[in-house]
Design an enzyme around this catalytic site. Structure first.
Site, mmCIF file in Angstrom:
data_model
loop_
_atom_site.group_PDB
_atom_site.id
_atom_site.type_symbol
_atom_site.label_atom_id
_atom_site.label_comp_id
_atom_site.label_asym_id
_atom_site.label_seq_id
_atom_site.Cartn_x
_atom_site.Cartn_y
_atom_site.Cartn_z
ATOM 1 N N GLU A 94 -9.943 -1.688 4.947
ATOM 2 C CA GLU A 94 -10.818 -2.063 6.206
ATOM 3 C C GLU A 94 -11.872 -2.294 6.658
ATOM 4 O O GLU A 94 -12.291 -3.256 5.497
ATOM 5 C CB GLU A 94 -11.085 -0.332 6.176
ATOM 6 N N HIS B 112 -7.309 -4.040 10.325
ATOM 7 C CA HIS B 112 -7.118 -4.444 9.069
ATOM 8 C C HIS B 112 -5.897 -4.677 8.875
ATOM 9 O O HIS B 112 -4.377 -4.917 9.025
ATOM 10 C CB HIS B 112 -7.195 -2.953 8.959
ATOM 11 N N ASP C 12 0.839 -0.969 -0.047
ATOM 12 C CA ASP C 12 -0.074 -0.055 0.089
ATOM 13 C C ASP C 12 1.040 1.163 0.332
ATOM 14 O O ASP C 12 2.303 0.897 0.187
ATOM 15 C CB ASP C 12 -1.146 -0.174 1.175
ATOM 16 N N ASP D 271 -8.194 -1.973 14.306
ATOM 17 C CA ASP D 271 -9.118 -2.686 13.908
ATOM 18 C C ASP D 271 -9.630 -4.232 13.374
ATOM 19 O O ASP D 271 -10.151 -4.544 12.981
ATOM 20 C CB ASP D 271 -9.872 -1.979 13.134
HETATM 21 C C1 F6R Z 1 1.660 -1.593 6.007
HETATM 22 C C2 F6R Z 1 0.162 -1.681 6.319
HETATM 23 C C3 F6R Z 1 -1.060 -2.394 7.148
HETATM 24 C C4 F6R Z 1 -0.335 -2.402 8.432
HETATM 25 C C5 F6R Z 1 -0.868 -1.474 9.989
HETATM 26 C C6 F6R Z 1 -0.378 -2.430 10.945
HETATM 27 O O1 F6R Z 1 1.817 -1.745 4.694
HETATM 28 O O2 F6R Z 1 -0.228 -3.141 5.533
HETATM 29 O O3 F6R Z 1 -1.870 -3.306 7.878
HETATM 30 O O4 F6R Z 1 0.274 -3.346 8.150
HETATM 31 O O5 F6R Z 1 -1.837 -1.066 10.277
HETATM 32 O O6 F6R Z 1 1.011 -1.440 11.480
HETATM 33 P P1 F6R Z 1 2.144 -1.217 12.815
HETATM 34 O O7 F6R Z 1 2.412 -2.195 12.182
HETATM 35 O O8 F6R Z 1 2.457 -0.055 12.372
HETATM 36 O O9 F6R Z 1 0.928 -1.201 13.660
#
Ligand code: F6R
Length: 240
Positions: free
Chosen positions: A142, A137, A67, A135
């Site tokens: 989302e 995701h 992403d 949450d």
């Molecule tokens: C990032 C991504 C997100 C993260 C998730 C957890 O490329 O795809 O889904 O893996 O938001 O983020 P952290 O590791 O910062 O808690």
């Protein structure tokens, strides 16, 4: 889904790096799906060390990231391209032209993601690294009433913007939209390596592993993939 619990973040990260090392040594021209965020930083640091000290060769690898924020280019410290360049790509001998991250500056974000879908079809991933949001995701898929099937432009939830503001000067600077791989391409990876650490992820991890498969917890769809390995620390796993 297999789950391995480590006593802390460092040990989890080293175990993840061992698995990626094995993948790269067994298949030097593998295609890896990569994630950003805080979770994989320890993994990327160890991969840098393996390159410098143990001759792990990244020159034939291809990587595809999950992403990127809409509106942020490679020079913006909040962009995921910038993150990947800093944390991994500049630390190893990877061919920069073989590293793919959605283009946050694309004139037409929808078209960018249609092209990204085709790119993912063209480059099936041997292994996909994932993190999970509080949450539930994965990537920027989302919680919603239905799964975000294809590569798409996501409207970020307030909770995600709040969680990610630590990478920006203020919450207002976090873009409200992002480019994200969809569930179909995530599930297309042959193997999935999910990393989860810290107490703040306890509920998300429990819902992913033991809850129903539901778009309200996008990561729960991983229960349907035949080869998912979850590496977590004790803090995240305390309710499993
Ligand atoms: C990032 C991504 C997100 C993260 C998730 C957890 O490329 O795809 O889904 O893996 O938001 O983020 P952290 O590791 O910062 O808690």
């Amino acid at each position: 889904m297999k789950i391995q619990i480590y006593d802390n973040y460092e040990h989890m990260s080293l175990a993840a790096a061992k698995l990626l090392e094995a993948q790269i040594r067994l298949k030097p021209n593998a295609v890896l799906g990569l994630a950003t965020g805080s979770t994989p930083i320890g993994l990327y640091q160890e991969l840098g060390r393996l390159y410098r000290e143990e001759n792990l060769d990244f020159s034939e690898l291809t990587t595809i990231n999950l992403d990127e924020y809409v509106g942020l280019g490679p020079d913006h410290p909040g962009s995921y391209r910038y993150f990947m360049d800093q944390q991994l790509f500049s630390q190893v001998n990877i061919d920069y032209d073989s590293t793919y991250v959605p283009n946050g500056l694309a004139d037409d974000p929808e078209e960018e993601m249609a092209d990204y879908e085709a790119l993912c079809d063209y480059l099936p991933r041997d292994l996909q690294v994932l993190g999970i949001g509080h949450d539930g995701h994965i990537a920027f898929c989302e919680p919603d009433d239905s799964f975000a099937t294809y590569c798409h432009v996501a409207e970020l939830l307030d909770s995600t913007i709040a969680a990610n503001k630590r990478f920006f000067r203020s919450k207002e600077e976090v873009p409200a939209r992002a480019l994200s791989m969809g569930i179909k391409q995530i599930l297309n990876a042959k193997k999935i390596l999910m990393l989860v650490n810290g107490e703040a992820k306890t509920a998300a991890l429990k819902a992913m592993v033991t809850g129903p498969v539901t778009p309200k917890v996008p990561a729960s769809i991983l229960q349907l993939h035949p080869d998912v390995l979850v590496l977590c620390d004790e803090a995240a796993a305390k309710e499993l």
